[in-house]
Design a protein around this motif. Structure first.
Motif, PDB file in Angstrom:
ATOM      1  N   ALA B 218       0.844  -1.201   0.000  1.00 18.84           N
ATOM      2  CA  ALA B 218       0.000   0.000   0.000  1.00 18.84           C
ATOM      3  C   ALA B 218       0.875   1.245   0.000  1.00 18.84           C
ATOM      4  N   TRP B 219       1.978   1.185   0.764  1.00 20.35           N
ATOM      5  CA  TRP B 219       2.903   2.325   0.840  1.00 20.35           C
ATOM      6  C   TRP B 219       3.493   2.612  -0.549  1.00 20.35           C
ATOM      7  N   VAL B 220       3.870   1.513  -1.256  1.00 24.70           N
ATOM      8  CA  VAL B 220       4.462   1.671  -2.598  1.00 24.70           C
ATOM      9  C   VAL B 220       3.437   2.295  -3.539  1.00 24.70           C
ATOM     10  N   ASP B 221       2.197   1.813  -3.468  1.00 22.49           N
ATOM     11  CA  ASP B 221       1.149   2.364  -4.338  1.00 22.49           C
ATOM     12  C   ASP B 221       0.951   3.862  -4.060  1.00 22.49           C
ATOM     13  N   GLU B 222       0.971   4.167  -2.783  1.00 24.73           N
ATOM     14  CA  GLU B 222       0.733   5.547  -2.358  1.00 24.73           C
ATOM     15  C   GLU B 222       1.834   6.494  -2.861  1.00 24.73           C
ATOM     16  N   HIS B 223       3.059   5.983  -2.935  1.00 24.21           N
ATOM     17  CA  HIS B 223       4.202   6.840  -3.303  1.00 24.21           C
ATOM     18  C   HIS B 223       4.704   6.546  -4.716  1.00 24.21           C
TER      19      HIS B 223
END
Lengths: 245, 840
Positions: B218-223
């Motif tokens: 989710a963090w990767v998608d967000e950034h």
């Protein structure tokens, strides 16, 4: 015509296709066999004796005519219905014995009854039949361990296990020596007498034919003689010479 | 129904051993399926259990350039604990071993790995490395150079004691150390080496242990946008799991197909065996029909035997499969980066049993269905033939079910109707081709065999086409096995040959990398001193794409206009005036030189890259050459033979533009022996610490080694097909044994000597083996040619070593198995054999 019949043949013909031409091996055969009656079918090789037996037993389809076996018209029955009729009402004895090689003598005798779904007392009945043909000590032997005469006696026992209405025998002594053949013949007629079954025997053996009550002589696919054995016996020497038997 | 079972049991009495041998034909196929499926299940469990250990961290971020302030600020702002790694290739010198090697230097800082651990020998060695005082060296190189703890490794200006052998870094298989062995050094020592220079190719990794409850994906998608703008690539545990699953799934699919081919081949063999068995049951079927059993009952008797056959074969196969499952970790060692604990998989066994049973019953039903045509009249006259009718609908229905079943299985495997249909069609074509080849060879043996050949030769060859022979089935099964093995060997040869220098002895075999401008002449001098030729001196300029057709890389990345790596990577380009031997002009015009101030610069792009980037002739690319923008235009496209070990480039500039840019060089030379290579490597390493010297012979050996591992796995599975071919031979030869023995007895009765009988049998099996090998090799040559032309794009030259060894193996094994089935038969009295019943 009030007497019941076991086998009634009408205008029976059989034609094979051989290359481009038709080969007629049986032509317009008519005869009737009554319960308990014994009939020997004789004739030279190629006269159609075995073909006739095969048609009467429902092993093959006729080209023309009809076969009434134990009250059932064979040409109207399916393959499986004919098989059920054979199982119920017919016994077989073959020239080359035709025992199932992978079954013991006792098991071979039991097969027809097992196919019919019989269970109760079956093993005892099979043993009694084997005892009747003098093989009670050979029940667990496989066909390959039995002599030709012994194999034919097992086949006889098998033929009577379902108390058939009619027994078809194709050259039952053809592969046996004279002494063994005589023993098998004696047994066959003894069992016939006890069971009351009609018997139709195809044979070249005049001694065997002579024990039948009636003689049917074929030649070129046609019945050339159909008479009681007493009458035929007088001419037997003459016929034997002509048939090569 | 009770009688049918009883009869099936009684009737099988005298043929059970033989039936069991038939069932063995499918055993290996089932075993392969169960083994592979079971191992796959175990692997899934292992991946689930050790998921975090696959990465050693929750998140990995990689950059191909030293992080600048903005990147560093972004990386530092990621929550959780961070660990850094810098890695690059360099030469390492080992004074005690008097050797130099190209290695992958990896410097770590921080707590990585948080999940799993660095494996070392001795186990305390990892702690010494972590303490910052020592290095860990790839175990294979440590053993090869016979080094031990305390001995030293020199990297540029730093000499470090070796703490021990590096065995494992979480998530990395031994494949990681194949081309360049890994050397783990403390980050604090890196600067002292002086090896990390501007323009050098290094990777900068940041590992993170994220705060509890943080979803890395989710963090990767967000950034995603920031990561793209900063040209950073990421990897998470879930992504790693998916990659690993996909990799093994591909491998497992191939292995399953090998198992399926073995299973189908076994089915064909089993059908051939059952055909022989059932042929001798026709009299029994006729008798039973005479005695009043229905057609269905007779069929049921033999179908029950067929089902029992299937159960036995599938059961033994499943058991064997469990055993094979235990072998597979050894087969895949080094290819799978997790520790797989082998445990019995109920699902694999159930699947293997079901597929094996189904295939076995279907193939057995094929010949059994023919019993429906047996007429009871046969009991009266043995000469009566079965009922006519070429198109038995039941036989066609079975074929349809079989094809549908195999298609369904393939569909489940590939999830693609086209691929399933393609494989099925290919398999059908192979079977058909082998059948036709077998007919032709048999025809040749029958009509072209010399009429004046010795008696034993004529008899032996005649045995192949006598009535009720199973020659075609045998030729197909053995031929298919031979074809698979030979085609694999041909493919391996083609690939290995390709990485060797086609120029042979005169080709360069030593390459120097990372040579700075001012080091070129001293290095040439060093080679001159040793009378070594300079085969090529290639300048390399590093650059990145700034924009294509006026659109920036960031925009293109956001639009997913091209694979990320093609836009993010650092290109190492060269300039020269002509094409090299590994290049071919595919489109446009080659321009070898331009005036220094010409813009845009006409460049040549490799066709594959052009396709990925969507480039056409005339398209404009602006390059960032170490801070300086350089406009260029695509003037030509080149096909490059990447498989050839020689300096190849994605982008080539003309002479006249890049000469002033900061660059380094690659220099190629040719030594006469590995010893001389070692001496030159050491001398260069001592004089120029930053220069890497690669022994191209070692690269070829390494590539060969990797290929060997893959070929070993393929061969291991193809071995099931070959072994199945031999089991089929065993089964079919056992079926024909009775007939053969009777013939032998007859010949003995007529006065044939034991020697003549032996010669007849040897000739029969030798000709059979030879024909099978020939059929298989002809097909393998066809397959090799097709693979070469359409898959590898390589010329195909069949290897005589492969051909002769396959031929010798198949023919020899066929004769041996033929003799095995004859054991004991020759000692039996002729009369006993002649009296024996033909059935059973």
């Amino acid at each position: 015509m009030d007497d019941p019949t076991v086998l009634e043949i009408q205008h029976l013909s059989k034609t094979y296709r051989s290359g481009r031409r038709d080969l007629t091996v049986l032509r317009g055969i008519d005869f009737v066999l009554k319960p308990g009656e014994t009939c020997a079918v004789v004739g030279p090789s190629g006269s159609g004796k075995t073909t006739l037996l095969g048609l009467c037993a429902g092993l093959d389809n006729a080209s023309d005519g009809s076969v009434l076996l134990c009250g059932e018209r064979l040409e109207t029955l399916s393959e499986d219905a004919r098989a059920r009729l054979r199982n119920r009402s017919v016994g077989f004895v073959f020239q080359n014995f035709q025992l199932v090689p992978s079954l013991t003598a006792l098991e071979n005798v039991m097969v027809p009854a097992e196919i019919a779904g019989r269970r109760d007392g079956l093993r005892r009945a099979a043993r009694e039949l084997l005892a009747a043909v003098g093989l009670v000590d050979r029940t667990d032997h496989y066909p390959v361990q039995l002599s030709g005469g012994e194999q034919q006696r097992v086949a006889l026992a098998r033929a009577f296990i379902n108390r058939p209405s009619i027994l078809f025998a194709d050259e039952p002594t053809g592969n046996l020596d004279e002494e063994t053949g005589a023993r098998v013949t004696r047994l066959l007629f003894d069992l016939n007498r006890e069971s009351g079954a009609a018997v139709m025997i195809v044979t070249h053996d005049w001694e065997l034919a002579g024990r039948a009550g009636r003689l049917l002589r074929l030649k070129g696919g046609e019945v050339v003689e159909d008479r009681p054995m007493e009458a035929a016996a007088a001419k037997s020497g003459d016929v034997a010479a002509r048939d090569g038997g | 129904m009770g009688w049918v079972f009883k009869m099936a049991w009684r009737d099988s009495r005298r043929g059970r051993k033989r039936l069991f041998v038939f069932s063995l034909a499918i055993v290996l196929g089932v075993a392969a399926l169960v083994g592979v499926r079971g191992y796959r299940d175990n692997l899934e469990m292992a991946v689930a259990d050790q998921a975090r250990g696959l990465l050693g961290a929750d998140l990995l971020i990689t950059s191909r350039q030293a992080p600048d302030n903005s990147v560093e600020a972004f990386l530092a702002g990621i929550p959780g604990e961070r660990s850094r790694e810098i890695s690059f290739t360099s030469m390492a010198t080992f004074p005690e071993a008097d050797a130099s090697r190209l290695v992958m230097v990896r410097a770590f800082e921080g707590g990585f790995p948080w999940y799993g651990e660095i494996g070392s020998d001795p186990s305390a060695a990892a702690a010494s490395w972590r303490a910052g005082e020592a290095a860990l060296l790839e175990e294979s190189l440590l053993r090869q150079l016979d080094l031990g703890p305390g001995e030293r490794v020199r990297l540029g200006g730093v000499s470090l004691p070796l703490a021990g052998a590096l065995r494992q870094i979480p998530g990395e298989g031994i494949g990681h150390g194949q081309l360049a062995p890994r050397v783990l050094v403390p980050m604090a020592k890196l600067e002292g080496t002086g090896l990390l220079q501007a323009g050098g190719l290094a990777r900068y990794r940041s590992y993170y242990r994220l705060p509890e409850g943080t979803d890395a994906d989710a963090w990767v998608d967000e950034h995603a946008r920031e990561l793209s703008d900063l040209r950073l690539s990421t990897r998470t545990v879930e992504g790693r799991k998916e990659d690993l699953g996909a990799t093994f799934d591909n491998l497992a699919r191939f292995l399953n197909l090998a198992g399926l081919v073995a299973l189908l081949l076994g089915g064909v063999g089993e059908a051939a065996g059952v055909y022989g068995y059932v042929s001798r049951k026709r009299d029994t079927a006729a008798i039973l029909r005479c005695l009043g059993s229905s057609n269905r009952q007779v069929l049921a008797v033999y179908l029950i035997q067929g089902a029992a056959l299937g159960l036995a074969g599938a059961g033994v196969g499943a058991l064997l499969g469990v055993g094979i499952q235990r072998l597979l970790p050894g087969v895949f060692s080094g290819l799978i980066p997790v520790e797989v604990v082998v445990s019995i998989s109920g699902r694999a066994i159930a699947e293997g049993l079901a597929v094996g049973f189904g295939v076995c019953v279907l193939f057995a039903t094929w010949p059994i269905a023919a019993l429906r045509r047996v007429t009871p009249l046969r009991a009266l006259r043995a000469s009566v033939s079965d009922r006519d009718g070429a198109l038995d609908p039941v036989v066609w229905a079975i074929a349809a079910v079989l094809v549908a079943g195999v298609w369904g299985y393939l569909q489940v495997q590939f999830d693609s109707p086209a691929v399933a249909a393609g494989f099925l069609g290919g398999l059908g074509l192979v079977f058909l081709t082998l059948t036709v080849l077998s007919w032709l060879l048999l025809w040749g043996a029958r009509y072209l065999a010399p009429a004046r050949a010795p008696f034993s030769w004529r008899q032996g060859v005649a045995s192949l086409y006598r009535p009720n022979n199973r020659t075609v089935a045998l030729l197909v099964s053995l031929g298919l096995g031979t074809c698979l093995i030979a085609a694999l060997a041909f493919s391996r040869d083609m690939l290995v040959e390709q990485v060797r220098f086609s120029e042979g002895e005169s080709a360069p075999n030593l390459a120097f990398f990372d040579i700075q401008d001012d080091q070129v002449e001293p290095l040439r001098e060093l080679l001159r001193e040793r009378a070594l030729p300079v085969e090529a001196s290639i300048p390399i300029v590093t650059m990145r794409i700034q924009s294509i057709r006026g659109r920036s890389v960031s925009e293109l990345l956001r639009e997913n206009a091209a694979p990320g790596w093609t836009l993010r990577r650092e290109y190492r380009s060269t300039y020269r005036g002509a094409l090299t031997g590994t290049e071919r002009l595919a489109a446009g015009r080659w321009i070898g030189s331009v005036e220094p101030d010409e813009e845009p610069v006409p460049i040549s792009v490799e066709t594959g890259l052009a396709e990925d980037l969507g480039l056409a002739l005339g398209d404009e690319i602006v390059w960032d050459v170490q801070g300086v923008p350089l406009p260029s235009v695509v003037a030509s496209l080149r096909d490059v033979e990447w498989r050839r070990i020689s300096p190849n480039f994605f982008v080539v500039f003309p002479e006249g533009v890049l000469e002033p840019a900061p660059k380094f060089h690659v220099l190629l030379t040719r030594t006469v022996s590995p010893e001389e290579t070692g001496r030159v490597q050491r001398a260069a390493s001592e004089r120029f610490g930053n220069i890497s010297a690669v022994d191209l012979r070692l690269v070829v050996d390494t590539v060969e080694g990797v290929l060997e591992r893959i070929v070993f796995v393929a061969r291991f599975m193809a071995g099931f097909t070959v072994a199945t071919g031999f089991v089929v031979l065993l089964a079919v030869a056992a079926t024909a044994r009775y007939q053969r023995r009777r013939e032998s007895c007859l010949l003995r009765t007529l006065g044939a000597s034991a020697g003549q009988l032996s010669a007849i049998r040897t000739v029969e099996f030798l000709v059979l083996g030879t024909l099978a090998a020939t059929a298989g090799l002809v097909l393998a040559c066809g397959a090799g040619w097709a693979l070469g032309r359409y898959v590898f794009a390589l010329p195909f030259t069949p290897s005589w070593t492969v051909i002769l060894s396959c031929w010798a193996l198949v023919a020899g094994a066929t004769v041996a198995i033929g003799w095995l089935t004859e054991l004991g038969g020759a000692r039996r009295p002729p009369l006993e054999v002649l009296r024996e019943s033909g059935e059973g």
